[in-house]
Design an enzyme around this catalytic site. Structure first.
Site, PDB file in Angstrom:
ATOM      1  N   ARG A 153      33.979  42.380  25.084  1.00 29.10           N
ATOM      2  CA  ARG A 153      34.430  42.892  26.380  1.00 29.10           C
ATOM      3  C   ARG A 153      33.357  43.780  27.033  1.00 29.10           C
ATOM      4  NH1 ARG A 153      39.451  43.209  28.875  1.00 29.10           N
ATOM      5  NH2 ARG A 153      40.430  42.197  27.108  1.00 29.10           N
ATOM      6  N   GLU A 158      40.181  41.216  19.436  1.00 28.74           N
ATOM      7  CA  GLU A 158      41.511  41.154  20.042  1.00 28.74           C
ATOM      8  C   GLU A 158      42.245  39.917  19.538  1.00 28.74           C
ATOM      9  OE1 GLU A 158      41.415  41.605  24.286  1.00 28.74           O
ATOM     10  OE2 GLU A 158      39.837  43.138  24.200  1.00 28.74           O
ATOM     11  N   GLU A 191      41.668  36.442  32.588  1.00 32.49           N
ATOM     12  CA  GLU A 191      41.043  37.772  32.550  1.00 32.49           C
ATOM     13  C   GLU A 191      39.541  37.660  32.356  1.00 32.49           C
ATOM     14  OE1 GLU A 191      41.380  42.205  30.597  1.00 32.49           O
ATOM     15  OE2 GLU A 191      43.061  40.817  30.528  1.00 32.49           O
ATOM     16  N   ASP A 201      38.488  36.235  42.246  1.00 32.22           N
ATOM     17  CA  ASP A 201      38.461  37.223  43.331  1.00 32.22           C
ATOM     18  C   ASP A 201      37.039  37.298  43.871  1.00 32.22           C
ATOM     19  OD1 ASP A 201      39.135  39.177  45.103  1.00 32.22           O
ATOM     20  OD2 ASP A 201      39.006  40.811  43.648  1.00 32.22           O
ATOM     21  N   HIS A 209      53.322  37.898  29.187  1.00 29.46           N
ATOM     22  CA  HIS A 209      52.547  36.764  28.688  1.00 29.46           C
ATOM     23  C   HIS A 209      51.848  36.157  29.907  1.00 29.46           C
ATOM     24  CE1 HIS A 209      54.298  37.023  24.762  1.00 29.46           C
ATOM     25  NE2 HIS A 209      55.527  36.731  25.177  1.00 29.46           N
ATOM     26  N   CYS A 260      49.645  33.969  30.090  1.00 31.28           N
ATOM     27  CA  CYS A 260      49.438  32.522  29.998  1.00 31.28           C
ATOM     28  C   CYS A 260      50.571  31.768  30.674  1.00 31.28           C
ATOM     29  CB  CYS A 260      49.362  32.083  28.535  1.00 31.28           C
ATOM     30  SG  CYS A 260      48.088  32.929  27.588  1.00 31.28           S
TER      31      CYS A 260
END
Length: 856
Positions: free
Chosen positions: A510, A543, A554, A611, A822, A824
């Site tokens: 990350r 994670e 994400e 975005d 969730h 997903c």
């Protein structure tokens, strides 16, 4: 003889049912002239005529006003019983053949007005109705009608007509009495053939331009305008079209009539000028049959129609669009289409859509075209998917060619939709929403890929589909390509014994997401670009989240945030427009821009919304069009306004402004850089005469030349993922932006309407009502955070939030735990909090501090 007599009587019954005997006081209930008779269409009349013949029904003698109008009324038969009074007609009431115009087998504007005047004097329009019925139901007659005349004066035309009017009327009467109804449709008489000498003939067809026809369109419009105001005359057009269409369809399907006589196209031009085609009377039989015939036109004829109609006004194009849209909507609404009864199998809808395509390209051709400014193709070919496809591995031939599809009509016309800056009629008016609602996109996509002749796919006419439906088609294409790559990987593993990865796996940290992701993608792009077409599977180091779509969302969000950070220097940010642009002074190599293009392509390929904030010119450039002065309007509005004022300046540009063909701009560090738009540009002043060239070259430099290396690398990366996709075929530039960025309009009321509930919650639950009250009270930024928390992105999908399938599920009784999600599957797990205040506090904390993934 018996058969001929029977046919003769059936014809008399048919004429009695469709035209009547002419006696307004007729008492025969099976006569169209009787009071209270309900009109029937031609098919019903034909069936009824047969029934009346079998039961020896009453048969009327023609009234004096109808005498001589049709062969079916010429004599009475012993088989019939007369219901009308059979009075003797005096000589004045017997119309001459000239008044009945039996010798007219095609029409000119003058002939129509002559018949109209004659009918007006006698207050009986039946001769005109019969002429229209005869000419407009005959392909040969209609093709010859309303031809553009050679340079003859009106006096010469009248003299040619006058020669025939001087003939002996007794001969005409004798000829009329021996004529039958079938003979009325025979080839033209000496009168019409002499008139034909004045018209454009077959020898003149080579003289016509590609967008010209031999029919006088203005004359046709004037004739329609005068005739369509009369209901009885309008019915004649309707009935004639029903007769005409099947014969035309047969001619085009089996007789190759257009290649022998290009004037055959006149028929479609004339019929389409009828401004009442979209009225309800035509929708049931006449218009569907005509559309079927028109859809059989060869490609060259369709292209010629499109070129011709491209010269029409926006209102005329809109009328034709509404005509076909009306038919499609009527058929869709009046039938129950579903997965078993596909709209693709409805001949009328399919034919109308094909006809609408011709109008669509006419709309593009007639719009504001820019066919010059095209991006150059990549020098190196884009790597295609695996060298062997699944079929080839199994020893089968490849069914589909690699590369994007191109519409044949588009190729014939030599244009692309992206060439059109502004069409005559907005593209949105070609979209048919009722059709989109009943279209089974999975089946339609199958027909699109297989390309069978007996199954039509609406994806071949993408203009009629909305962005949501096209996005679904693209989704199926991407998924099937992913599954294909996966199966090929498995086969390679079995054959070669190597353990290959069926997914495009990215394991990233990350804190080092750009380094990890871009390095890995760079390796894949160099070693085996086909792997980019595998399904993306992202794993964040340390994670526990399993990527079913939410982790990828994400990942893209974080990558975009990093890449477009102005501190990195790959893109510049305009505070005024809130848009990013390629930094011409960037220190990053071309490979970095290629990787960014790959990221954008992967986002589309994996159905993720980003975005990103590019001006529209970027998407136009991705579709193969260069940026021009007009693109500066949203890319750099300040510069656009300055250049626009320069173009509009009424004084002396050279003396007042003192501008040269040398321009300056600042780099990332604020240093001024000079650039000559022309050789020795600093010595060439901008004048009133060359200012257009200055503006064009200035725009060319800003939007194309200054960022050429960066954009080419970016486009190459994008095409690495999307080169075999139907993306270019289906979408326009503004729809590509919507595809990548999603909708900017966040309608949470629409989201509330489509949200589903699980685990014991329903729409009327207390906690659910309080939840929506709380969410609607949030500010714009908080709403975006909620979307990010629940779905993995803060943008609405194509079609708006109403297309987002969100589920709110119960996650236990009142507790101090935060809501979870969730991403997903767009599921919000919401405990049943005891109060609205607690719900608000817990929800705000959850959406504000949500980062990372864990196992629940």
């Amino acid at each position: 003889m018996k058969r001929a007599a029977a046919k003769h009587l059936i014809e008399r019954y048919y004429h009695q049912l469709t035209e009547g005997c002419g006696n307004e006081s007729c008492s025969n209930s099976w006569c169209a002239s009787s009071v209270g008779f309900s009109r029937m269409d031609n098919n019903e009349a034909a069936v009824k005529a047969l029934e009346l013949y079998k039961v020896n029904a009453k048969l009327c003698d023609p009234h004096p006003s109808k005498k001589g109008t049709a062969s079916a009324y010429q004599e009475s038969s012993a088989h019939s019983n007369s219901a009308c009074s059979n009075k003797k007609m005096n000589h004045k009431d017997i119309h001459s053949v000239r008044d009945n115009f039996k010798d007219v087998n095609y029409l000119t504007e003058e002939k129509v007005y002559e018949i109209l005047d004659t009918c007006g004097e006698k207050e009986d329009y039946s001769p005109l109705i019969r002429v229209i019925g005869r000419v407009f139901s005959s392909a040969e007659g209609l093709v010859q009608s309303f031809r553009r005349s050679k340079p003859h004066t009106k006096e010469e035309l009248k003299s040619l007509q006058g020669k025939d009017e001087d003939k002996d009327e007794d001969e005409k009467e004798a000829a009329a009495s021996s004529t039958t109804a079938m003979e009325e449709d025979s080839p033209t008489s000496s009168s019409s053939s002499r008139l034909g000498e004045c018209l454009l003939g077959e020898n003149d067809i080579q003289k016509l331009a590609p967008d010209e026809v031999s029919v006088d369109i203005e004359a046709v419009r004037r004739v329609y305008e005068r005739l369509l105001s009369n209901d009885k005359i309008e019915a004649a057009f309707l009935n004639a079209l029903v007769y005409l269409s099947p014969n035309v369809e047969c001619d085009l399907t089996y007789h190759n009539v257009y290649s022998r006589d290009p004037n055959y196209l006149n028929l479609f031009v004339i019929v389409m000028e009828n401004s009442n085609l979209h009225s309800p009377e035509y929708l049931e039989i006449a218009l569907p049959q005509f559309c079927k015939a028109m859809s059989k036109l060869p490609l060259a004829a369709q292209a010629k129609l499109a070129r011709l109609w491209s010269h029409y006004s926006a209102e005329q194009i809109r009328r034709m669009v509404e005509t076909f849209q009306q038919l499609i909507t009527y058929k869709v609404i009046s039938n129950e289409f579903n997965s078993r009864n596909l709209v693709n199998d409805d001949d009328a809808v399919v034919a109308a859509t094909k006809c609408l395509k011709i109008v669509y390209y006419a709309n593009v051709l007639g719009g504001d075209l820019d066919m010059e400014h095209n991006e150059e193709e990549d020098e190196e070919p884009i790597p295609e998917s695996s060298d062997l496809t699944l079929q080839e591995l199994l020893g089968e031939e490849r069914r589909n060619k690699k590369g994007p599809r191109v519409d044949p009509l588009e190729t014939e016309l030599g244009i692309r939709t992206s060439d059109c800056r502004r069409p005559l009629v907005p593209f949105e008016e070609f979209v048919n929403e009722p059709l989109n609602e009943v279209l089974e996109m999975d089946k339609d996509y199958t027909f699109f890929k297989v390309e069978t002749e007996n199954k039509f796919s609406f994806m071949t006419c993408p203009f009629i589909l909305n962005a949501v439906t096209k996005n679904l088609g693209l989704y199926y294409d991407n998924r099937i390509r992913m599954y294909s790559e996966r199966r090929i990987t498995v086969l390679y593993s079995l054959v070669q014994g190597q353990q290959l990865n069926p997914y495009l796996r990215l394991k990233v940290r990350r804190d080092h997401i750009i380094d990890d992701a871009l390095v890995r993608l760079e390796m894949i792009a160099m070693e085996n670009p086909a792997d980019l077409k595998k399904q993306l599977y992202v794993e964040f180091e340390g994670e526990q989240g399993v990527d079913e779509g939410g982790v990828s969302k994400e990942f893209f969000q974080l990558v975009v945030e990093e890449i477009f950070n102005p501190d990195i220097g790959m893109f510049t940010y305009d505070e005024h427009t809130k848009l990013f642009w390629f930094n011409p002074s960037s220190f990053e190599n071309e490979g970095q821009y290629t990787l960014i293009g790959i990221v954008l392509g992967l986002a589309i390929y994996n159905n993720c919304i980003l975005d990103v904030h590019f001006p529209m010119v970027v998407y136009r450039k991705l579709m193969g069009k260069k940026g021009t002065f007009r693109d500066l309007a949203d890319a750099n509005p300040v510069l656009y306004q300055s250049l626009k004022e320069l173009l509009e300046y009424e004084g002396s540009v050279e003396e007042d402004m003192m501008i040269t063909f040398q321009i300056s701009h600042t780099d990332l560090f604020g240093n001024a850089l000079m650039y000559d738009l022309r050789e020795n540009g600093d010595k060439i002043p901008v004048t009133n005469e060359n200012r257009k060239e200055f503006v064009a070259q200035y725009s060319e430099y800003i939007l194309n030349k200054s960022v050429e290396k960066q954009f080419k690398a970016f486009r190459r990366g994008f095409h690495m993922v999307t080169n075999e996709s139907p993306l270019k075929y289906l979408f326009r530039p503004e729809e590509i932006e919507l595809l990548i960025c999603g909708s900017r309009n966040l309608d949470f009321l629409a989201l509330e309407e489509t949200t589903e509930y699980d685990g014991g919650y329903n729409r009327d639950s207390r906690i659910i009502k309080e939840f929506w009250e709380t969410l609607h009270s949030f500010g714009e930024e908080q709403k975006r955070l909620f979307l990010q928390f629940t779905t993995g992105t803060d943008r609405a999908p194509v079609g708006g939030l109403g297309k987002l399938k969100m589920i709110i599920a119960k996650n236990g009784p009142d507790t101090d735990r935060l809501p979870t999600s969730h991403t997903c599957f767009n599921v919000l797990l919401l405990p049943e909090y005891s109060s609205k205040e607690k719900l608000r506090e817990r929800l705000l904390k959850a959406i504000t501090y949500a980062k990372g993934f864990g196992m629940l």
